[in-house]
Motif scaffolding. Sequence first.
Motif, PDB file in Angstrom:
ATOM      1  N   ASP A 171      88.093  -2.778  36.312  1.00 35.08           N
ATOM      2  CA  ASP A 171      87.838  -1.376  36.651  1.00 35.08           C
ATOM      3  C   ASP A 171      87.118  -1.263  37.991  1.00 35.08           C
ATOM      4  N   TYR A 172      86.100  -2.094  38.180  1.00 33.92           N
ATOM      5  CA  TYR A 172      85.320  -2.015  39.415  1.00 33.92           C
ATOM      6  C   TYR A 172      86.154  -2.460  40.612  1.00 33.92           C
ATOM      7  N   ALA A 173      86.966  -3.491  40.442  1.00 31.78           N
ATOM      8  CA  ALA A 173      87.847  -3.938  41.534  1.00 31.78           C
ATOM      9  C   ALA A 173      88.825  -2.843  41.931  1.00 31.78           C
ATOM     10  N   GLU A 174      89.276  -2.049  40.955  1.00 30.88           N
ATOM     11  CA  GLU A 174      90.221  -0.972  41.249  1.00 30.88           C
ATOM     12  C   GLU A 174      89.606   0.115  42.126  1.00 30.88           C
ATOM     13  N   SER A 175      88.282   0.167  42.202  1.00 31.73           N
ATOM     14  CA  SER A 175      87.636   1.176  43.038  1.00 31.73           C
ATOM     15  C   SER A 175      87.658   0.791  44.517  1.00 31.73           C
ATOM     16  N   TYR A 176      88.098  -0.433  44.817  1.00 38.58           N
ATOM     17  CA  TYR A 176      88.226  -0.867  46.207  1.00 38.58           C
ATOM     18  C   TYR A 176      89.586  -0.458  46.769  1.00 38.58           C
ATOM     19  N   PRO A 195      92.212  -3.825  45.752  1.00 43.82           N
ATOM     20  CA  PRO A 195      91.727  -4.433  44.502  1.00 43.82           C
ATOM     21  C   PRO A 195      92.067  -5.913  44.370  1.00 43.82           C
ATOM     22  N   ALA A 239      89.513  -7.711  46.228  1.00 43.07           N
ATOM     23  CA  ALA A 239      88.172  -7.507  45.685  1.00 43.07           C
ATOM     24  C   ALA A 239      87.942  -8.334  44.427  1.00 43.07           C
ATOM     25  N   PHE A 240      88.960  -8.482  43.599  1.00 37.34           N
ATOM     26  CA  PHE A 240      88.795  -9.134  42.303  1.00 37.34           C
ATOM     27  C   PHE A 240      88.211 -10.545  42.429  1.00 37.34           C
TER      28      PHE A 240
END
Length: 219
Positions: free
Chosen positions: A83-88, A91, A94-95
Amino acid sequence: MLGLVAGTCAGFLVQAHRAPTKLPSLSQPAVTRAEGPGPDPLSAAQDHRVKTDGDLRKLLIARPKGAREAHWADKDGWLDLADYAESYEKPADAFPDLISDQFRRAVVVGWDQGSASTVEIRLVQFRQEDGLEAAEYAEGGYYWAEKEGGTRSWPVPGTGDGMAYVHTRPDTEPGYLPVYSAEAHAWRGDIAMEIWVYDSKPISKDRIMDLAERQVGRL
């Protein structure tokens, strides 16, 4: 460098490149244990880990009365790694970076007020076995916030180096209302705090500082 998207507007985090930590010598002098009873254990109020190892959502400030839960906010408040990676903005990049930075978990609260005002607050927790990732993520927030033109900034009381920012130049797009923004970043222990405010009219220093001070006060 990876872009972090908050709500409908973009902010950024810089990923720090840390030098390897020098390992201590395997041969260490013996330490003599002091005589007498050891120190008293910390109380729950004094021990930071009692709060931060529990339900992290309880450390978020409450949505104000009259505000509506943001339509984009996760209903249970938790953000896992995906979920947090998807905010980049990227993603997929970021993952693995979040894994190497020892991301542990994150929580979010968000609300809408009036017809064009949005607030988003995130607490991001790291394991911090090899470094001070929470501090580094906050520093990334400072770096990118200060790069925007027309930005004013103030220290957040109660933090070592936390900062609040008001961006006085709105984002504009034909056919849409102008979007003004403000943000705040700070860290305490293993938690980085991220706050964003968006509105169709200029955002005051008092507004972002109130949110930042109240949220820091709960950490």
